[in-house]
Design an enzyme around this catalytic site. Structure first.
Site, PDB file in Angstrom:
ATOM      1  N   CYS A  89      -4.651  -4.884 -12.571  1.00  0.00           N
ATOM      2  CA  CYS A  89      -4.649  -5.835 -13.686  1.00  0.00           C
ATOM      3  C   CYS A  89      -3.843  -5.302 -14.874  1.00  0.00           C
ATOM      4  O   CYS A  89      -3.683  -4.096 -15.039  1.00  0.00           O
ATOM      5  CB  CYS A  89      -6.072  -6.076 -14.155  1.00  0.00           C
ATOM      6  SG  CYS A  89      -7.190  -6.539 -12.834  1.00  0.00           S
ATOM      7  N   ARG A 140       2.757  -4.144 -11.621  1.00  0.00           N
ATOM      8  CA  ARG A 140       1.494  -3.474 -11.277  1.00  0.00           C
ATOM      9  C   ARG A 140       0.723  -4.222 -10.198  1.00  0.00           C
ATOM     10  O   ARG A 140      -0.222  -3.681  -9.641  1.00  0.00           O
ATOM     11  CB  ARG A 140       0.619  -3.355 -12.525  1.00  0.00           C
ATOM     12  CG  ARG A 140       1.213  -2.455 -13.590  1.00  0.00           C
ATOM     13  CD  ARG A 140       0.404  -2.501 -14.861  1.00  0.00           C
ATOM     14  NE  ARG A 140      -0.909  -1.942 -14.658  1.00  0.00           N
ATOM     15  CZ  ARG A 140      -1.256  -0.685 -14.946  1.00  0.00           C
ATOM     16  NH1 ARG A 140      -0.358   0.113 -15.450  1.00  0.00           N
ATOM     17  NH2 ARG A 140      -2.469  -0.256 -14.733  1.00  0.00           N
ATOM     18  N   TRP A 165      -5.776  -8.735 -10.781  1.00  0.00           N
ATOM     19  CA  TRP A 165      -5.706  -8.341  -9.361  1.00  0.00           C
ATOM     20  C   TRP A 165      -7.147  -8.415  -8.870  1.00  0.00           C
ATOM     21  O   TRP A 165      -7.988  -7.613  -9.274  1.00  0.00           O
ATOM     22  CB  TRP A 165      -5.147  -6.933  -9.256  1.00  0.00           C
ATOM     23  CG  TRP A 165      -4.810  -6.463  -7.883  1.00  0.00           C
ATOM     24  CD1 TRP A 165      -3.662  -6.720  -7.195  1.00  0.00           C
ATOM     25  CD2 TRP A 165      -5.603  -5.619  -7.035  1.00  0.00           C
ATOM     26  NE1 TRP A 165      -3.703  -6.094  -5.976  1.00  0.00           N
ATOM     27  CE2 TRP A 165      -4.879  -5.420  -5.845  1.00  0.00           C
ATOM     28  CE3 TRP A 165      -6.863  -5.026  -7.148  1.00  0.00           C
ATOM     29  CZ2 TRP A 165      -5.354  -4.650  -4.798  1.00  0.00           C
ATOM     30  CZ3 TRP A 165      -7.341  -4.261  -6.098  1.00  0.00           C
ATOM     31  CH2 TRP A 165      -6.577  -4.083  -4.938  1.00  0.00           C
ATOM     32  N   ASN A 181      -9.794  -4.861 -17.651  1.00  0.00           N
ATOM     33  CA  ASN A 181      -9.310  -4.161 -16.451  1.00  0.00           C
ATOM     34  C   ASN A 181     -10.409  -3.210 -16.007  1.00  0.00           C
ATOM     35  O   ASN A 181     -11.034  -2.568 -16.858  1.00  0.00           O
ATOM     36  CB  ASN A 181      -8.069  -3.312 -16.752  1.00  0.00           C
ATOM     37  CG  ASN A 181      -6.833  -4.147 -16.942  1.00  0.00           C
ATOM     38  OD1 ASN A 181      -6.877  -5.364 -16.830  1.00  0.00           O
ATOM     39  ND2 ASN A 181      -5.719  -3.486 -17.241  1.00  0.00           N
ATOM     40  N   GLY A 182     -10.595  -3.070 -14.699  1.00  0.00           N
ATOM     41  CA  GLY A 182     -11.606  -2.132 -14.207  1.00  0.00           C
ATOM     42  C   GLY A 182     -12.699  -2.876 -13.460  1.00  0.00           C
ATOM     43  O   GLY A 182     -12.537  -4.050 -13.089  1.00  0.00           O
ATOM     44  N   GLU A 220       5.100   9.984   5.198  1.00  0.00           N
ATOM     45  CA  GLU A 220       5.651   9.229   4.074  1.00  0.00           C
ATOM     46  C   GLU A 220       6.649   8.164   4.557  1.00  0.00           C
ATOM     47  O   GLU A 220       6.643   7.038   4.062  1.00  0.00           O
ATOM     48  CB  GLU A 220       6.307  10.193   3.071  1.00  0.00           C
ATOM     49  CG  GLU A 220       6.949   9.525   1.872  1.00  0.00           C
ATOM     50  CD  GLU A 220       5.976   8.701   1.012  1.00  0.00           C
ATOM     51  OE1 GLU A 220       4.757   8.755   1.244  1.00  0.00           O
ATOM     52  OE2 GLU A 220       6.464   7.972   0.131  1.00  0.00           O
ATOM     53  N   LYS A 271       6.132   4.249   3.766  1.00  0.00           N
ATOM     54  CA  LYS A 271       7.171   3.499   3.047  1.00  0.00           C
ATOM     55  C   LYS A 271       7.548   2.257   3.829  1.00  0.00           C
ATOM     56  O   LYS A 271       7.631   1.173   3.278  1.00  0.00           O
ATOM     57  CB  LYS A 271       8.387   4.422   2.870  1.00  0.00           C
ATOM     58  CG  LYS A 271       9.215   4.249   1.666  1.00  0.00           C
ATOM     59  CD  LYS A 271       8.661   4.730   0.348  1.00  0.00           C
ATOM     60  CE  LYS A 271       7.213   4.861   0.194  1.00  0.00           C
ATOM     61  NZ  LYS A 271       6.649   5.203  -1.033  1.00  0.00           N
ATOM     62  N   GLU A 321       4.480  -0.360   3.993  1.00  0.00           N
ATOM     63  CA  GLU A 321       4.032  -1.010   2.757  1.00  0.00           C
ATOM     64  C   GLU A 321       5.008  -2.067   2.255  1.00  0.00           C
ATOM     65  O   GLU A 321       4.590  -3.053   1.659  1.00  0.00           O
ATOM     66  CB  GLU A 321       3.682  -0.005   1.651  1.00  0.00           C
ATOM     67  CG  GLU A 321       4.823   0.747   1.034  1.00  0.00           C
ATOM     68  CD  GLU A 321       4.379   1.709  -0.079  1.00  0.00           C
ATOM     69  OE1 GLU A 321       3.380   1.444  -0.751  1.00  0.00           O
ATOM     70  OE2 GLU A 321       5.062   2.726  -0.263  1.00  0.00           O
ATOM     71  N   HIS A 353      -1.713  12.957  23.290  1.00  0.00           N
ATOM     72  CA  HIS A 353      -3.178  13.019  23.421  1.00  0.00           C
ATOM     73  C   HIS A 353      -3.821  11.644  23.245  1.00  0.00           C
ATOM     74  O   HIS A 353      -4.987  11.554  22.888  1.00  0.00           O
ATOM     75  CB  HIS A 353      -3.748  14.029  22.418  1.00  0.00           C
ATOM     76  CG  HIS A 353      -3.289  15.429  22.710  1.00  0.00           C
ATOM     77  ND1 HIS A 353      -3.785  16.171  23.759  1.00  0.00           N
ATOM     78  CD2 HIS A 353      -2.322  16.186  22.134  1.00  0.00           C
ATOM     79  CE1 HIS A 353      -3.165  17.337  23.797  1.00  0.00           C
ATOM     80  NE2 HIS A 353      -2.270  17.370  22.823  1.00  0.00           N
ATOM     81  N   LYS A 387       0.596  -1.120  -8.329  1.00  0.00           N
ATOM     82  CA  LYS A 387       1.327   0.112  -8.633  1.00  0.00           C
ATOM     83  C   LYS A 387       0.380   1.275  -8.886  1.00  0.00           C
ATOM     84  O   LYS A 387       0.556   2.354  -8.346  1.00  0.00           O
ATOM     85  CB  LYS A 387       2.245  -0.106  -9.844  1.00  0.00           C
ATOM     86  CG  LYS A 387       3.040   1.127 -10.251  1.00  0.00           C
ATOM     87  CD  LYS A 387       3.960   1.577  -9.140  1.00  0.00           C
ATOM     88  CE  LYS A 387       4.765   2.809  -9.485  1.00  0.00           C
ATOM     89  NZ  LYS A 387       5.377   3.406  -8.277  1.00  0.00           N
TER      90      LYS A 387
HETATM   91  C1  AGP Z   1       3.135   4.631  -2.385  1.00  0.00           C
HETATM   92  O1  AGP Z   1       4.353   4.009  -2.339  1.00  0.00           O
HETATM   93  C2  AGP Z   1       2.077   3.939  -3.150  1.00  0.00           C
HETATM   94  N1  AGP Z   1       2.514   3.338  -4.325  1.00  0.00           N
HETATM   95  C3  AGP Z   1       0.770   4.709  -3.258  1.00  0.00           C
HETATM   96  O2  AGP Z   1       0.463   5.304  -2.034  1.00  0.00           O
HETATM   97  C4  AGP Z   1       0.668   5.781  -4.378  1.00  0.00           C
HETATM   98  O3  AGP Z   1       1.451   6.898  -4.056  1.00  0.00           O
HETATM   99  C5  AGP Z   1      -0.796   6.154  -4.563  1.00  0.00           C
HETATM  100  O4  AGP Z   1      -1.527   5.004  -4.906  1.00  0.00           O
HETATM  101  C6  AGP Z   1      -1.002   7.227  -5.592  1.00  0.00           C
HETATM  102  O5  AGP Z   1      -0.590   6.827  -6.860  1.00  0.00           O
HETATM  103  P1  AGP Z   1      -0.415   7.867  -8.036  1.00  0.00           P
HETATM  104  O6  AGP Z   1       0.671   8.806  -7.630  1.00  0.00           O
HETATM  105  O7  AGP Z   1      -0.035   7.026  -9.227  1.00  0.00           O
HETATM  106  O8  AGP Z   1      -1.714   8.561  -8.216  1.00  0.00           O
END
Ligand code: AGP
Length: 599
Positions: free
Chosen positions: A2, A27, A75, A101-102, A472, A476, A479, A495, A594
């Site tokens: 949010c 975000r 969100w 937010n929260g 990673e 990538k 996502e 395995h 984000k």
């Molecule tokens: C990765 O592309 C994501 N945006 C996500 O996995 C991110 O790395 C994770 O939420 C951690 O965020 P931060 O580094 O802001 O703590």
């Protein structure tokens, strides 16, 4: 997640709120709304979907006049994305409006309490209890009302609140959710993140937990929860608004990949100039805690730190760490990695470790963020603002931060000779050029993306550091392109998971580790024998791999400990081009935010 924006001043509030919310779109959100106070009445407009829907509804803000207002992008957590569940929420009298937010963890209990008092709830949100509590506690003094409200709340919150009885006041408060106050000339702002207000001011207060801000057009006063006035330094934002804009690129993600060479240089340059980090104590054990991509950096960190120092390193997903009763000894250093510095799970893990007496070393991108403030020592990654949800340049700088930490530990142990220090410094300083070399290969990477973008399922395999990188690369790809993808240690596939390999399955084999080259070649042959199509990532000079892979992309030669740096840029570009060919919303992938500021 949010976003919050608030304005109080002499200008029309609604266009400023919409503009600020637009800057927070990255975000992640599913609905948006504003509340504007004019001539003793609050007008609320909110709607499900994109900000554009809201903007069209209020004609870019012109339909709702007023010089004080709050805005929100939601969100969904409690209750589906819908018009009614969107923020702002108002008290029954319509006199108080609130954005939040929260997550309010005890909202059910408060809801029962308020329902018994005769309040009616119209939404499924946790936030609505705050609006009704405001009405319940209101005694004519907004500050006192807010203190009573927060005394009742459990969970996390950043709140913005206005009341039609107080046309020259706005209140903001936070606990475990980011909030800043922007200081202007005869106008002031609240926001959940700096880009929302950077167009108007660079002077901000970084609000901490349980600090309450009272904003008027002419000033901001800060209080603690006893309503004693407190003072705080004004933080001056040193990056430009251009850094938070696309600058002619189609996507933030692509722009941010292009910025990697400079970001990496910015991060390593000052540390190398100063002769590495000065660590007062060499830890006996290291525990790395982080989420998502930052967690993957942690796994790279484990390999690199253990290889260079022989200090045992364990790596935990932050959301698991706090509940697994971790063993923290006196000589444990807890390394917390986070781009945003506001990830709720990571903050909770940090606090758990601190409670048990651990020393915290933070690797953080956002200056002044919660994790930066709560760490004992901080190494800032100087990636600048990262807007795309999928992290790229922040990941790259975090990698170099763990290299620097590993070398600094080795030096503090007295085990880094002057020659070695010179060698590693030179290798690190080559990384920006090696990353640029990957960017120069973008047409070739795009070609492979065009060959494979229709894949239904992709397996990334690697050994050692290449396994860490595979995690990673896989994240990538999934996502942003929504292609199912998994990463495996190449030796582990047989395995169980190898049963999923069939004719045409795409396997991306990362093979940059010379000493494991023969091993991964055998693993490539195993999947090839079962019909897989293999795209390999190898180091220049290892052309033998062409005999077993269907396609090969090369990274330039570097020290084996640092190969993840150029290789990750390649995998990021591959994911980017695949998502682009599939027409995905690259910067704002579905369901993602984000920074994940709720548990
Ligand atoms: C990765 O592309 C994501 N945006 C996500 O996995 C991110 O790395 C994770 O939420 C951690 O965020 P931060 O580094 O802001 O703590």
């Amino acid at each position: 997640m949010c976003g919050i924006v608030g304005y109080i001043g002499a200008r029309q509030a609604a266009p400023i709120l919409l503009d600020g919310l637009k800057k927070l779109e990255y975000r992640g959100y599913d609905s948006a709304g504003v509340a504007v106070l004019n001539e003793g009445a609050i007008t609320v407009k909110k709607t499900k979907g994109r900000l554009k829907n809201l903007s069209d509804m209020i004609d870019g803000g012109h339909k709702i006049p007023g010089t004080i207002g709050i805005g929100h992008t939601r969100w969904a957590t409690h209750g589906e994305p819908s018009d009614i569940n969107s923020h702002p929420h108002t008290s029954e009298s319509g006199k108080i409006a609130v954005v939040h937010n929260g997550i309010i963890e005890n909202y059910m209990k408060i809801k029962e309490f308020l329902t018994a008092k005769g309040y009616t709830f119209v939404s499924e949100t946790d936030t609505e209890v705050i609006a009704h509590l405001a009405d319940y506690y209101y005694n004519g003094n907004l500050l006192e009302t807010v203190v009573k409200i927060i005394n009742k709340l459990e969970g996390s919150y950043a709140l913005g609140l206005i009341s039609s009885d107080h046309p020259d006041q706005m209140i903001a408060v936070r606990k475990d959710s980011p909030l800043i106050i922007g200081l202007g000339e005869a106008e002031n702002f609240i926001a959940s993140d700096i880009p929302a207000i950077l167009k108007y001011t660079r002077s901000v207060y970084l609000i901490e937990d349980n600090e309450i801000a009272l904003l008027t057009p002419n000033g901001v006063t800060l209080y603690n929860t006893d309503l004693d006035e407190i003072s705080k330094e004004v933080f001056s934002v040193d990056w430009d608004i251009a850094a938070a804009e696309k600058g002619g690129y189609e996507h933030f993600m692509f722009k941010e990949i292009m910025e990697e060479p400079q970001s990496v240089l910015n991060t390593i340059g000052p540390v190398l100039r100063d002769g590495l980090l000065k660590l007062d104590k060499v830890p006996g054990r290291i525990s790395i805690v982080a989420c998502g991509s930052a967690y993957h950096v942690g796994i790279v960190g484990k390999y690199v730190i253990e290889a260079l120092t022989r200090i045992p390193v364990e790596v935990d997903i932050a959301s698991e760490y706090r509940y697994r009763n971790p063993i923290i000894t006196e000589d444990t250093l807890v390394v917390v990695i986070s781009q945003s510095g506001e990830t709720a799970d990571t903050i909770a893990a940090l606090r758990e470790a601190k409670k048990q007496g651990a020393k915290i070393f933070g690797i953080v991108n956002v200056v002044g963020s919660s994790i930066a403030r709560e760490s004992d020592e901080v190494l800032y990654t100087l990636a600048g603002p990262e807007i795309a949800v999928a992290t790229t340049k922040a990941y790259s700088t975090q990698l170099t931060a763990v290299y620097l930490l590993a070398l600094s530990l080795k030096k503090a142990m007295g085990e880094l000779s002057a020659e070695e220090e010179k060698y590693y410094a030179e290798e690190l300083l080559r990384l920006p050029d090696l990353i640029s070399a990957m960017i120069e290969q973008k047409d070739k990477i795009q070609y492979y993306a065009s060959r494979y973008f229709n894949a239904k399922s992709v397996f990334f395999i690697g050994r050692g550091l290449d396994y860490a990188l595979s995690l990673e690369g896989s994240l990538k790809l999934k996502e942003i392109s929504y292609i199912h993808s998994e990463a495996y240690g190449a030796g582990e596939l047989k395995h169980g998971t190898i049963s999923l390999i069939e004719e045409g399955t795409l396997v991306i084999a990362v093979a940059t580790q010379e000493k494991l080259f023969e091993k991964i070649v055998s693993n490539i042959r195993e999947v090839k024998a079962r019909g897989a199509v293999v795209l390999a990532i190898a180091t220049e000079g290892c052309e033998l791999i062409e005999e077993c892979a269907d396609g090969v992309l090369y990274i330039p030669k570097t020290d084996p400990l640092f190969t993840s740096s150029p290789a990750v840029t390649l995998l990021q570009l591959f994911a980017y081009y695949v998502a682009s060919l599939k027409g995905c919303d690259i910067d704002k992938p579905r369901n993602l935010a984000k920074s994940v500021t709720v548990e």
